[in-house]
Write an enzyme that holds these catalytic residues in place. Sequence first.
Site, PDB file in Angstrom:
ATOM      1  N   VAL A 243      -4.242  -3.968  10.743  1.00  0.00           N
ATOM      2  CA  VAL A 243      -5.363  -3.119  10.302  1.00  0.00           C
ATOM      3  C   VAL A 243      -6.553  -3.986   9.874  1.00  0.00           C
ATOM      4  CG1 VAL A 243      -6.111  -1.324   8.683  1.00  0.00           C
ATOM      5  CG2 VAL A 243      -3.771  -1.278   9.593  1.00  0.00           C
TER       6      VAL A 243
ATOM      7  N   ALA B 114      -9.233 -12.443   2.579  1.00  0.00           N
ATOM      8  CA  ALA B 114      -8.059 -13.134   2.026  1.00  0.00           C
ATOM      9  C   ALA B 114      -6.907 -13.025   3.003  1.00  0.00           C
ATOM     10  CB  ALA B 114      -7.671 -12.511   0.688  1.00  0.00           C
TER      11      ALA B 114
ATOM     12  N   VAL C 260      -2.583   8.182   4.857  1.00  0.00           N
ATOM     13  CA  VAL C 260      -1.792   9.286   5.420  1.00  0.00           C
ATOM     14  C   VAL C 260      -2.351   9.663   6.791  1.00  0.00           C
ATOM     15  CG1 VAL C 260      -0.965  11.655   5.136  1.00  0.00           C
ATOM     16  CG2 VAL C 260      -1.244  10.185   3.129  1.00  0.00           C
TER      17      VAL C 260
ATOM     18  N   GLY D 128      -3.049   7.946   9.446  1.00  0.00           N
ATOM     19  CA  GLY D 128      -4.012   7.015  10.049  1.00  0.00           C
ATOM     20  C   GLY D 128      -5.416   7.560  10.172  1.00  0.00           C
TER      21      GLY D 128
ATOM     22  N   GLU E  57       5.765  -0.496  10.240  1.00  0.00           N
ATOM     23  CA  GLU E  57       5.511  -1.249   9.005  1.00  0.00           C
ATOM     24  C   GLU E  57       6.099  -2.652   9.156  1.00  0.00           C
ATOM     25  OE1 GLU E  57       3.686   0.061   6.255  1.00  0.00           O
ATOM     26  OE2 GLU E  57       3.322   1.413   7.905  1.00  0.00           O
TER      27      GLU E  57
ATOM     28  N   LYS F  84       3.964   9.351   2.212  1.00  0.00           N
ATOM     29  CA  LYS F  84       2.849  10.200   2.653  1.00  0.00           C
ATOM     30  C   LYS F  84       3.050  11.639   2.176  1.00  0.00           C
ATOM     31  CE  LYS F  84       1.965   7.278   6.657  1.00  0.00           C
ATOM     32  NZ  LYS F  84       2.435   6.955   8.017  1.00  0.00           N
TER      33      LYS F  84
ATOM     34  N   GLY G 203      -1.689   2.386  14.184  1.00  0.00           N
ATOM     35  CA  GLY G 203      -2.372   1.421  15.051  1.00  0.00           C
ATOM     36  C   GLY G 203      -3.584   0.847  14.346  1.00  0.00           C
TER      37      GLY G 203
HETATM   38  N1  LIG Z   1      -0.328  -0.534  11.103  1.00  0.00           N
HETATM   39  C1  LIG Z   1      -0.607   0.761  10.995  1.00  0.00           C
HETATM   40  O1  LIG Z   1      -0.581   1.523  11.975  1.00  0.00           O
HETATM   41  C2  LIG Z   1      -0.969   1.333   9.678  1.00  0.00           C
HETATM   42  C3  LIG Z   1      -0.868   0.625   8.504  1.00  0.00           C
HETATM   43  N2  LIG Z   1      -1.205   1.201   7.317  1.00  0.00           N
HETATM   44  C4  LIG Z   1      -1.117   0.433   6.086  1.00  0.00           C
HETATM   45  O2  LIG Z   1      -2.080  -0.615   6.148  1.00  0.00           O
HETATM   46  C5  LIG Z   1      -1.613  -1.717   5.399  1.00  0.00           C
HETATM   47  C6  LIG Z   1      -1.612  -2.947   6.290  1.00  0.00           C
HETATM   48  O3  LIG Z   1      -0.747  -2.727   7.376  1.00  0.00           O
HETATM   49  P1  LIG Z   1      -0.730  -3.686   8.655  1.00  0.00           P
HETATM   50  O4  LIG Z   1      -2.072  -4.231   8.909  1.00  0.00           O
HETATM   51  O5  LIG Z   1      -0.036  -2.908   9.714  1.00  0.00           O
HETATM   52  O6  LIG Z   1       0.236  -4.832   8.127  1.00  0.00           O
HETATM   53  P2  LIG Z   1       0.315  -6.351   8.615  1.00  0.00           P
HETATM   54  O7  LIG Z   1       1.617  -6.867   8.145  1.00  0.00           O
HETATM   55  O8  LIG Z   1      -0.038  -6.452  10.062  1.00  0.00           O
HETATM   56  O9  LIG Z   1      -0.884  -7.020   7.785  1.00  0.00           O
HETATM   57  C7  LIG Z   1      -0.812  -7.395   6.441  1.00  0.00           C
HETATM   58  C8  LIG Z   1      -1.426  -8.775   6.345  1.00  0.00           C
HETATM   59  O10 LIG Z   1      -1.526  -9.131   4.965  1.00  0.00           O
HETATM   60  C9  LIG Z   1      -1.245 -10.512   4.879  1.00  0.00           C
HETATM   61  N3  LIG Z   1      -0.885 -10.862   3.508  1.00  0.00           N
HETATM   62  C10 LIG Z   1       0.308 -10.738   2.898  1.00  0.00           C
HETATM   63  N4  LIG Z   1       0.223 -11.196   1.622  1.00  0.00           N
HETATM   64  C11 LIG Z   1      -1.047 -11.596   1.433  1.00  0.00           C
HETATM   65  C12 LIG Z   1      -1.756 -12.151   0.343  1.00  0.00           C
HETATM   66  N5  LIG Z   1      -1.149 -12.385  -0.821  1.00  0.00           N
HETATM   67  N6  LIG Z   1      -3.052 -12.452   0.498  1.00  0.00           N
HETATM   68  C13 LIG Z   1      -3.682 -12.224   1.679  1.00  0.00           C
HETATM   69  N7  LIG Z   1      -3.066 -11.696   2.767  1.00  0.00           N
HETATM   70  C14 LIG Z   1      -1.757 -11.390   2.633  1.00  0.00           C
HETATM   71  C15 LIG Z   1      -0.127 -10.752   5.883  1.00  0.00           C
HETATM   72  O11 LIG Z   1      -0.059 -12.118   6.249  1.00  0.00           O
HETATM   73  C16 LIG Z   1      -0.568  -9.845   7.036  1.00  0.00           C
HETATM   74  O12 LIG Z   1      -1.384 -10.535   7.966  1.00  0.00           O
HETATM   75  C17 LIG Z   1      -0.238  -1.320   4.868  1.00  0.00           C
HETATM   76  O13 LIG Z   1      -0.389  -0.773   3.589  1.00  0.00           O
HETATM   77  C18 LIG Z   1       0.196  -0.257   5.844  1.00  0.00           C
HETATM   78  O14 LIG Z   1       1.138   0.644   5.279  1.00  0.00           O
HETATM   79  C19 LIG Z   1      -1.662   2.483   7.216  1.00  0.00           C
HETATM   80  C20 LIG Z   1      -1.793   3.255   8.330  1.00  0.00           C
HETATM   81  C21 LIG Z   1      -1.425   2.751   9.655  1.00  0.00           C
HETATM   82  N1  LIG Z   2       4.129   2.631  10.168  1.00  0.00           N
HETATM   83  C1  LIG Z   2       3.265   3.760  10.055  1.00  0.00           C
HETATM   84  C2  LIG Z   2       1.849   3.311  10.168  1.00  0.00           C
HETATM   85  C3  LIG Z   2       0.904   4.317   9.704  1.00  0.00           C
HETATM   86  O1  LIG Z   2       0.915   4.787   8.581  1.00  0.00           O
HETATM   87  C4  LIG Z   2       3.580   4.757  11.164  1.00  0.00           C
HETATM   88  O2  LIG Z   2       4.356   4.416  12.056  1.00  0.00           O
HETATM   89  O3  LIG Z   2       3.052   5.856  11.105  1.00  0.00           O
HETATM   90 NA    NA Z   3      -5.891   9.849   7.416  1.00  0.00          NA
END
Ligand SMILES: NC(=O)C1=CN([C@@H]2O[C@H](COP(=O)(O)OP(=O)(O)OC[C@H]3O[C@@H](n4cnc5c(N)ncnc54)[C@H](O)[C@@H]3O)[C@@H](O)[C@H]2O)C=CC1
Ligand SMILES: N[C@@H](CC=O)C(=O)O
Ligand code: NA
Length: 442
Positions: free
Chosen positions: A24, A53, A142, A144, A200, A215, A317
């Site tokens: 994201v 960060a 919630v 996306g 996740e 959610k 996504g």
């Molecule tokens: N991927 C998806 O489709 C969706 C994700 N989300 C939410 O968005 C958030 C991020 O998800 P993603 O991007 O998929 O996860 P991801 O795991 O791809 O990205 C998280 C990033 O944070 C970094 N990170 C971890 N600890 C850190 C720190 N202390 N300082 C700086 N960076 C740090 C990791 O190295 C990683 O690159 C989560 O809360 C997830 O639940 C929400 C909706 C959809």
């Molecule tokens: N892992 C979640 C990402 C979005 O919130 C999903 O699959 O819906």
């Molecule tokens: Na939304």
Amino acid sequence: MSSGNPGDKPIDRVGVAVLGCGVVGSQVVRLLHEQASDLAARVGAPLELKGVAVRRLDAPRDVDVPTDLLTTDAMGLVARDDVDLVIEVIGGIEPARPLILAALENGASVVTANKALLAEDGPTLYEAAEKAGRDLYFEAAVAGAIPILRPLRESLSGDRVTRVMGIVNGTTNYILDKMDTYGSGFEEALAEAQELGYAEADPTADVEGFDAAAKAAILASLAFHTRVTASDVHREGITEVTAGDVASATEMGSVVKLLAIAELNEASSGESAVSARVHPAMIPRSHPLASVREAYNAVFVESEAAGQLMFYGPGAGGSPTASAVLGDVVTAARHRLQGTTGAGESSYADRAVLPMGETLTRYHVAIDVDDRAGVLAAVATAFAEHDVSIQTVRQEGRGEDAQLVVVSHEATDAQLSATVEHLRTMEIVRDVTSVMRVEGTE
Ligand SMILES: NC(=O)C1=CN([C@@H]2O[C@H](COP(=O)(O)OP(=O)(O)OC[C@H]3O[C@@H](n4cnc5c(N)ncnc54)[C@H](O)[C@@H]3O)[C@@H](O)[C@H]2O)C=CC1
Ligand SMILES: N[C@@H](CC=O)C(=O)O
Ligand code: NA
């Protein structure tokens, strides 16, 4: 709208920090860069990226970030005086929680996609935002890209929502859809969902229903103006869903979906209470939620005045989620410039949460039985002993292969599960091969 912080100095640009540059975060950084002039026009001042960060400076990422903006010191970035808005897309509880709290304390507004944290400890964050006179927005948390939280928080705030039912996890919908459409195996479909960036970091959160439960808690809190946490939500994932369940649903003209349901019910005390639950369920193929394919999400909202509304779109996504994040960024940045904040949390209703056993639902039960006289009557008697009325019974096969498929009328979950336990002990029942709740029918 309320006033921000009376001590604020006017600003003519909004300093932005992004925490986390994964699926994201990388798309948020890309859009901040590619759409800079449009975003500035909509906000009324430029958004200036002050830092990103990351956990490792040399990790490969899907966006080019100037090296002087990268830091591994997220807390140091959040503490900077020139950061007015923090975007938290690290995920999980720690260190996201202290970072968000520090950002608010330092006078920054916060936009986050972190449903796990909001569902576990939302009230602490809402109170910190209120105290700081800053916004805390989380539309991406919630479903996306689908605008659902703002409609619940704002557009429907003049109505009385009675039920919210949705497909809110893209990964599990992707897996169930592949099982249903192509007969794919669970592991194979999960690996594809991970590859596409839907899952996740720990996909157990998806397949065991934790993500959907978080959610559901957020949806229930906003829909019913009360506080519901993830631990209040009854949770079942899709790991127990078998090819047999999917086939049994097909036989019924139904499809298996992982549903998040939040509704207003009556508790035994007579007071209105919230029921919040996540579980797989069979829904008829004619139901609008049945046509939600792949990683798409949809949320069906029922309210007293508006009737039925359906919100549909990409639920997971990087790029779709970044769209929701950026929408919140524009609103929070505008407020920051104007010295105001949006409507905060509304939890005046303080409703109890109904235990799952008291929740009214319906079951589909497939039973392998001995094909002899009196079997049907014995099965019907077991249902009757638990005061569960039967809607339909179908017999399939003969002799060794005889199977009864029973769909109940509505009863409490405790009555229905006691009936299934009873069936399992009966001598004429060889096996209970499929038990699943039924939703979306009268
Ligand atoms: N991927 C998806 O489709 C969706 C994700 N989300 C939410 O968005 C958030 C991020 O998800 P993603 O991007 O998929 O996860 P991801 O795991 O791809 O990205 C998280 C990033 O944070 C970094 N990170 C971890 N600890 C850190 C720190 N202390 N300082 C700086 N960076 C740090 C990791 O190295 C990683 O690159 C989560 O809360 C997830 O639940 C929400 C909706 C959809
Ligand atoms: N892992 C979640 C990402 C979005 O919130 C999903 O699959 O819906
Ligand atoms: Na939304």
